[in-house]
Write an enzyme that holds these catalytic residues in place. Sequence first.
Site, short mmCIF file in Angstrom:
data_model
loop_
_atom_site.label_atom_id
_atom_site.label_comp_id
_atom_site.label_asym_id
_atom_site.label_seq_id
_atom_site.Cartn_x
_atom_site.Cartn_y
_atom_site.Cartn_z
N HIS A 44 0.86 -1.19 0.00
CA HIS A 44 0.00 0.00 0.00
C HIS A 44 0.89 1.24 0.00
O HIS A 44 2.12 1.13 0.14
CB HIS A 44 -0.89 0.01 1.26
CG HIS A 44 -0.09 0.16 2.51
ND1 HIS A 44 0.50 -0.92 3.16
CD2 HIS A 44 0.28 1.27 3.22
CE1 HIS A 44 1.18 -0.47 4.20
NE2 HIS A 44 1.07 0.85 4.26
N HIS A 130 5.80 5.91 -1.10
CA HIS A 130 6.53 4.68 -1.39
C HIS A 130 5.70 3.47 -0.99
O HIS A 130 4.72 3.60 -0.26
CB HIS A 130 7.87 4.66 -0.65
CG HIS A 130 7.71 4.60 0.83
ND1 HIS A 130 7.44 5.72 1.59
CD2 HIS A 130 7.76 3.56 1.70
CE1 HIS A 130 7.32 5.36 2.86
NE2 HIS A 130 7.51 4.05 2.95
#
Length: 189
Positions: A44, A130
């Site tokens: 995620h 990220h």
Amino acid sequence: MENKPHYFFALKLPQETKISMGKNFTELKELFPFKRWVHEEDLHITLAFLGSAPENLLITAKKLVVAAIRDVPPFPVEINKLGVFGIEEMPRVFWAGIQENKELHSLRNRVYQACSEAGFQLESRPFSPHITLARSWAGAEPFMKREAMENWGKLQPVPLRFNANEVVLYQTHLDRCPKYEAIEAFPLK
């Protein structure tokens, strides 16, 4: 000591993106010995980490997030690089990075602000979008970022693109694998 669950809002990755990235983990694990690799279902992009949270603050945060993202349309996201946090030769986090994206930063700012208004004390570090892949370098030799990027490029066509269309409130279960449970999803416009 009681182990309280932690919560966070994140941009959900589509299942096909998770599967595509996860296919390469087996080979990457052999090449790069990190102590803990993230389960592909747990991939995620974190927007706001809440930590442990009383129910009343979670309810308020969910209402404010819904209002904050109500008019945000889906947008494209491109995964195009690898990086590390910590000492490059012995990183604590190995991640896949996101191409600079104004829509993603705007979404994060909206979610972050909503959670702040709900009463959460959030991290003040600049947003660095990220996808965490692994944690805690365990190799006998220093980690080589260039080698990691070359191998990732052979395994995974870089860049990898998907449409962002859903923010999810996750709960962390440290005793499970995968360890993140989607509590509630909030679709973009």
